[in-house]
Write a protein that holds these residues in place. Structure first.
Motif, PDB file in Angstrom:
ATOM      1  N   LEU A 100     -34.514  -2.875 -15.191  1.00 50.94           N
ATOM      2  CA  LEU A 100     -34.591  -3.023 -16.883  1.00 50.94           C
ATOM      3  C   LEU A 100     -33.558  -1.130 -16.481  1.00 50.94           C
ATOM      4  CD1 LEU A 100     -36.522  -4.307 -19.024  1.00 50.94           C
ATOM      5  CD2 LEU A 100     -34.133  -5.054 -18.657  1.00 50.94           C
ATOM      6  N   SER A 101     -33.697  -0.588 -15.191  1.00 48.29           N
ATOM      7  CA  SER A 101     -32.613   1.105 -14.917  1.00 48.29           C
ATOM      8  C   SER A 101     -31.908   1.280 -13.303  1.00 48.29           C
ATOM      9  CB  SER A 101     -33.604   1.947 -15.504  1.00 48.29           C
ATOM     10  OG  SER A 101     -35.130   1.219 -14.531  1.00 48.29           O
ATOM     11  N   LYS A 102     -31.222   2.016 -13.855  1.00 51.79           N
ATOM     12  CA  LYS A 102     -30.413   1.952 -12.569  1.00 51.79           C
ATOM     13  C   LYS A 102     -31.102   2.112 -11.982  1.00 51.79           C
ATOM     14  CE  LYS A 102     -25.802   3.805 -11.009  1.00 51.79           C
ATOM     15  NZ  LYS A 102     -25.022   5.080 -11.668  1.00 51.79           N
ATOM     16  N   VAL A 103     -30.944   2.333 -10.379  1.00 55.74           N
ATOM     17  CA  VAL A 103     -31.823   2.535  -9.611  1.00 55.74           C
ATOM     18  C   VAL A 103     -30.836   3.350  -8.062  1.00 55.74           C
ATOM     19  CG1 VAL A 103     -34.155   1.609  -9.640  1.00 55.74           C
ATOM     20  CG2 VAL A 103     -32.774   0.221  -8.489  1.00 55.74           C
ATOM     21  N   ALA A 104     -31.976   3.742  -7.374  1.00 53.78           N
ATOM     22  CA  ALA A 104     -31.111   4.103  -6.183  1.00 53.78           C
ATOM     23  C   ALA A 104     -31.845   4.550  -4.985  1.00 53.78           C
ATOM     24  CB  ALA A 104     -29.920   5.722  -6.247  1.00 53.78           C
ATOM     25  N   GLY A 105     -31.201   4.329  -3.914  1.00 48.80           N
ATOM     26  CA  GLY A 105     -32.601   4.641  -2.663  1.00 48.80           C
ATOM     27  C   GLY A 105     -32.268   4.579  -1.178  1.00 48.80           C
ATOM     28  N   GLU A 106     -32.751   3.825  -0.335  1.00 47.80           N
ATOM     29  CA  GLU A 106     -31.968   4.176   1.100  1.00 47.80           C
ATOM     30  C   GLU A 106     -32.305   2.593   1.331  1.00 47.80           C
ATOM     31  OE1 GLU A 106     -35.941   5.511   3.466  1.00 47.80           O
ATOM     32  OE2 GLU A 106     -34.654   4.424   4.710  1.00 47.80           O
ATOM     33  N   GLY A 107     -31.427   2.079   1.900  1.00 48.59           N
ATOM     34  CA  GLY A 107     -31.059   0.565   2.576  1.00 48.59           C
ATOM     35  C   GLY A 107     -29.975  -0.292   3.297  1.00 48.59           C
ATOM     36  N   VAL A 108     -29.246  -0.868   2.510  1.00 49.56           N
ATOM     37  CA  VAL A 108     -28.327  -2.274   3.787  1.00 49.56           C
ATOM     38  C   VAL A 108     -26.989  -2.296   2.398  1.00 49.56           C
ATOM     39  CG1 VAL A 108     -29.633  -2.976   5.426  1.00 49.56           C
ATOM     40  CG2 VAL A 108     -29.240  -4.071   3.432  1.00 49.56           C
ATOM     41  N   SER A 215     -27.143   2.302   5.161  1.00 49.27           N
ATOM     42  CA  SER A 215     -26.286   3.520   3.324  1.00 49.27           C
ATOM     43  C   SER A 215     -28.526   4.007   3.328  1.00 49.27           C
ATOM     44  CB  SER A 215     -26.487   3.146   2.681  1.00 49.27           C
ATOM     45  OG  SER A 215     -25.928   3.952   1.388  1.00 49.27           O
ATOM     46  N   ASN A 216     -27.729   5.442   3.211  1.00 52.84           N
ATOM     47  CA  ASN A 216     -29.022   5.999   2.678  1.00 52.84           C
ATOM     48  C   ASN A 216     -28.765   5.865   0.946  1.00 52.84           C
ATOM     49  OD1 ASN A 216     -29.843   6.815   4.867  1.00 52.84           O
ATOM     50  ND2 ASN A 216     -29.084   8.700   5.415  1.00 52.84           N
ATOM     51  N   ASN A 217     -28.048   6.156   0.983  1.00 48.63           N
ATOM     52  CA  ASN A 217     -27.806   6.034  -1.169  1.00 48.63           C
ATOM     53  C   ASN A 217     -27.220   4.467  -1.257  1.00 48.63           C
ATOM     54  OD1 ASN A 217     -28.521   7.065  -3.515  1.00 48.63           O
ATOM     55  ND2 ASN A 217     -26.404   7.777  -3.441  1.00 48.63           N
ATOM     56  N   VAL A 218     -27.666   3.740  -1.980  1.00 49.51           N
ATOM     57  CA  VAL A 218     -27.468   2.321  -2.387  1.00 49.51           C
ATOM     58  C   VAL A 218     -27.753   2.733  -3.830  1.00 49.51           C
ATOM     59  CG1 VAL A 218     -28.294   0.419  -2.590  1.00 49.51           C
ATOM     60  CG2 VAL A 218     -28.160   1.300  -0.725  1.00 49.51           C
ATOM     61  N   GLU A 219     -26.468   2.476  -4.901  1.00 54.59           N
ATOM     62  CA  GLU A 219     -27.325   2.359  -5.929  1.00 54.59           C
ATOM     63  C   GLU A 219     -26.706   1.173  -6.398  1.00 54.59           C
ATOM     64  OE1 GLU A 219     -24.961   5.075  -8.213  1.00 54.59           O
ATOM     65  OE2 GLU A 219     -25.485   7.108  -7.875  1.00 54.59           O
TER      66      GLU A 219
ATOM     67  N   ASN B 231     -42.930   0.706  -5.318  1.00 57.59           N
ATOM     68  CA  ASN B 231     -41.693   1.188  -5.531  1.00 57.59           C
ATOM     69  C   ASN B 231     -41.912   2.887  -4.725  1.00 57.59           C
ATOM     70  OD1 ASN B 231     -39.480   1.210  -7.090  1.00 57.59           O
ATOM     71  ND2 ASN B 231     -41.730   1.137  -9.535  1.00 57.59           N
ATOM     72  N   ASP B 232     -42.014   2.354  -3.378  1.00 58.78           N
ATOM     73  CA  ASP B 232     -41.882   3.247  -2.048  1.00 58.78           C
ATOM     74  C   ASP B 232     -40.329   4.162  -2.155  1.00 58.78           C
ATOM     75  OD1 ASP B 232     -44.224   2.909  -1.670  1.00 58.78           O
ATOM     76  OD2 ASP B 232     -44.060   1.994  -0.666  1.00 58.78           O
ATOM     77  N   TYR B 233     -39.442   2.948  -2.116  1.00 54.62           N
ATOM     78  CA  TYR B 233     -37.868   3.223  -1.453  1.00 54.62           C
ATOM     79  C   TYR B 233     -36.829   3.565  -3.314  1.00 54.62           C
ATOM     80  CZ  TYR B 233     -39.849   2.395   3.128  1.00 54.62           C
ATOM     81  OH  TYR B 233     -40.667   2.296   3.868  1.00 54.62           O
ATOM     82  N   MET B 234     -37.763   3.063  -4.004  1.00 57.48           N
ATOM     83  CA  MET B 234     -36.231   3.037  -5.377  1.00 57.48           C
ATOM     84  C   MET B 234     -36.482   3.961  -5.705  1.00 57.48           C
ATOM     85  SD  MET B 234     -36.624   0.002  -7.127  1.00 57.48           S
ATOM     86  CE  MET B 234     -37.784  -0.997  -7.575  1.00 57.48           C
TER      87      MET B 234
END
Lengths: 236, 238
Positions: A100-108, A215-219, B231-234
Motif C-alpha cells: 500500500l505504499s510506494k517503495v524503492a531499493g536495489e533490485g532488477v 539497478s541500484n534504485n528500482v521504484e 523488509n531489508d531492501y525496500m
C-alpha cells in the motif's frame, strides 16, 4: 487610397489557409464523430463502460486523498505519546509489506517482449509472452527473495492474479500488454540469478525477447485498488 | 482625406484580425475534441469483453467505495478524539490489527472451499500445478489460502527442488501429496471458477490423470503465517 495589393494578397492567402485547415478538421471530425456516435448508439454497453471507468477513477482518487488525510490524522494523533508513535511506524512498515505504499531499493528490471515469427510455418502463439510466462517469472523472483514486484506498474499484492484475457493479460483486473516491464526489489545478486541457464528466463529467450538489468534504485508504485476482507473474519 | 483613408484601413485590419482569431480558436477547439475522441478507444472491444470490463470496474468501484467510506469513518473518529490520547491510540491499535490481518498474521475463518489433490500412479502434481491453482483461487476472489496448513502470503514461493520435491516459503516448508488447499471467499464463485468446463482447473487436472476433489464449506479455518517477514531492501518513498 486603397490598401496596397500586396497587403490584400497576404490577407487573402491567410484566410484561405485558415479556411482550408478548418475544413480539413471538420471533415476528420465528421468522419470520426458519426462513427463514434453510431457505436455508442448501437451499443449502450460501451457508454456504460466509460461511465463505470470514470466513476471508478474518481472514487480511486477520493480513496487516495482520504488515505493521505488519514495518514496526517494518524501522525498528529501519535504525537501525543511515544507508544503510539512506535505503533504508527509499525503500521507504515506493514503497509509497505502489503503493497500500500510506494517503495524503492536495489533490485532488477526485466523487459519481456513478444518475439517475431521467422517462418510462415511457425505458430504465432509460441512467440507471445503469455500469462503463464509472467507467473513463471514472478515465481522465480519470489524464490529469489523479492520484497516487492510490479508488472507494467501493477503492484503484485496478495490478491493479485495474472490471467489471460483474450489477446491481453489481466493483472489486478487491469489490462497489460507487451512489452512487459517487471520490476523487483531485493538482493540484487540473488534476483539477477534468475538469469541462470535452465532458468525460466533462459527458456523464454528461445522465442521471445527477454532482458534483465540490475539497478541500484528500482521504484515500485503502490497498489491502487482496495484491500479488504469480505468473507474472511479474524479469529481472536 | 488622408485621415479618412487610414480609418478605413484600420477597420479592415481589425475585421480581418478578429476573423483570424475566431478561425484559430475554432481550429484549436476542433483539434482538442479530436484528441479526446481518440482517448476512448473502445470501438475495438467485443461485446463480451465490454461486459467483463464493466463488471470489473463495478467491482473495483464498489471495493474502492467501501474502503473510502471506512477511511472517512476513521478520519471522523480521529477528529472526534483528537484531544483524547487514549482513544486515538486505540484507533491506531485497530488499524494495526487490520494491517496484520491483511499481511496474513492472524487466523481467519469464513465460507470457502477445501480442495484435495492426490498424486496417482500415472502422474504427479508439479509445483506449477499448485501455483496455477492458487492463481485460479485468487481469480475466484479467495481472500486467504493455505496449503497443508501453511498460509500463503504475498510473494510466497512454491518451487520444485531437484525435480523431486516441492517446497514453499524459501525452502522452509516441504509439501507432499495429498495436498489440502483451503481458501476463504465466495464459495459459489470459487467452485464455479475451478469447475469451468474444459479450461477450468478441475478438468485440466483430471485430463492429466490427476486426482482432485473440491468441497464447499460454511466454515473454513485458515492459520496465520508463522514465519517472519523481511523488509531489508525496500524503503518507503513519498
Amino acid at each position: 487610397m486603397k490598401p496596397s495589393k500586396k497587403t490584400l494578397l497576404v490577407y487573402m492567402g491567410l484566410v484561405a489557409i485558415l479556411a482550408m485547415a478548418i475544413t480539413v478538421q471538420l471533415r476528420t471530425m465528421a468522419g470520426k464523430d458519426s462513427n463514434a456516435s453510431q457505436i455508442l448508439r448501437n451499443d449502450e454497453l460501451k457508454d456504460s463502460l466509460l461511465q463505470w471507468e470514470e466513476k471508478y477513477n474518481s472514487m480511486a482518487e477520493n480513496l487516495n486523498q482520504s488515505n493521505k488525510q488519514l495518514e496526517k490524522m494518524r501522525t498528529s494523533a501519535s504525537t501525543y505519546d511515544t507508544n503510539s508513535q512506535a505503533k504508527s511506524e509499525e503500521l507504515k512498515n506493514n503497509n509497505t509489506l502489503i503493497g500500500l505504499s510506494k517503495v524503492a531499493g536495489e533490485g532488477v528490471v526485466i523487459t519481456a517482449k513478444d518475439g517475431q515469427a521467422t517462418k510462415a510455418t511457425d505458430s504465432l502463439s509460441d512467440y507471445l509472452v503469455h500469462d503463464a510466462d509472467l507467473r513463471g517469472i514472478v515465481s522465480e523472483l519470489c524464490n529469489a527473495g523479492a520484497e516487492a514486484i510490479s508488472i507494467n506498474n501493477q503492484r503484485i499484492v496478495n490478491s493479485t492474479c495474472i490471467v489471460c484475457a483474450g489477446n491481453v493479460i489481466s493483472i489486478n483486473g487491469e489490462k497489460v500488454t507487451s512489452p512487459f516491464i517487471i520490476k523487483a526489489i531485493g538482493n540484487q545478486e540473488r534476483l539477477y540469478g534468475i538469469n541462470r541457464p535452465g532458468g525460466y528466463l533462459s527458456i523464454m529467450k528461445d522465442y521471445t525477447s527477454v532482458e534483465i538489468k540490475k539497478s541500484n534504485n528500482v521504484e515500485i508504485e503502490k497498489f491502487n485498488g482496495a484491500l479488504n476482507y469480505k468473507y474472511a473474519k479474524t479469529i481472536n | 482625406m488622408k485621415l479618412k483613408l487610414d480609418k478605413n484601413k484600420t477597420v479592415l485590419e481589425f475585421t480581418i484580425g478578429i476573423i483570424s482569431m475566431l478561425l484559430v480558436s475554432t481550429i484549436l477547439i476542433q483539434v482538442k475534441s479530436v484528441d479526446e475522441y481518440k482517448k476512448s478507444d473502445i470501438e475495438n472491444l467485443r461485446e463480451d469483453e465490454v461486459k467483463t470490463q464493466i463488471s470489473m470496474y463495478k467491482d473495483k468501484y464498489e471495493e474502492a467505495e467501501e474502503q473510502y467510506k471506512n477511511n472517512q469513518n476513521k478520519i471522523s473518529e480521529y477528529q472526534n478524539t483528537q484531544n483524547e490520547n487514549q482513544k486515538a491510540s486505540s484507533l491506531i491499535d485497530e488499524e494495526l490489527k487490520q494491517s496484520e490481518a491483511l499481511i496474513g498474521l492472524t487466523d481467519m475463518k469464513g465460507e470457502g472451499v477445501i480442495i484435495t489433490l492426490n498424486n496417482t500412479k500415472d502422474n504427479q502434481y508439479t509445483s506449477e500445478n499448485i501455483r496455477d491453482l492458487i492463481n485460479e483461487l485468487k481469480y475466484g476472489g479467495a481472500e486467504a489460502i493455505s496449503i497443508n496448513g501453511n498460509r500463503i502470503i504475498n510473494l510466497m514461493d512454491i518451487v520444485t527442488i531437484n525435480n523431486t520435491f516441492i517446497v514453499m516459503d524459501g525452502g522452509r516448508t516441504r509439501l507432499d501429496s495429498p495436498y489440502e488447499v483451503k481458501a476463504i471467499g465466495d464459495r459459489k464463485y470459487l467452485t464455479s471458477t475451478l469447475n469451468m468446463k474444459n479450461s477450468g482447473f478441475v478438468d485440466l487436472m483430471k485430463s492429466s490423470n490427476l486426482e482432485i476433489q473440491v468441497k464447499e464449506s460454511d466454515n473454513v479455518t485458515i492459520n496465520k503465517y508463522n514465519g517472519t517477514l523481511k523488509n531489508d531492501y525496500m524503503k518507503e518513498v513519498k
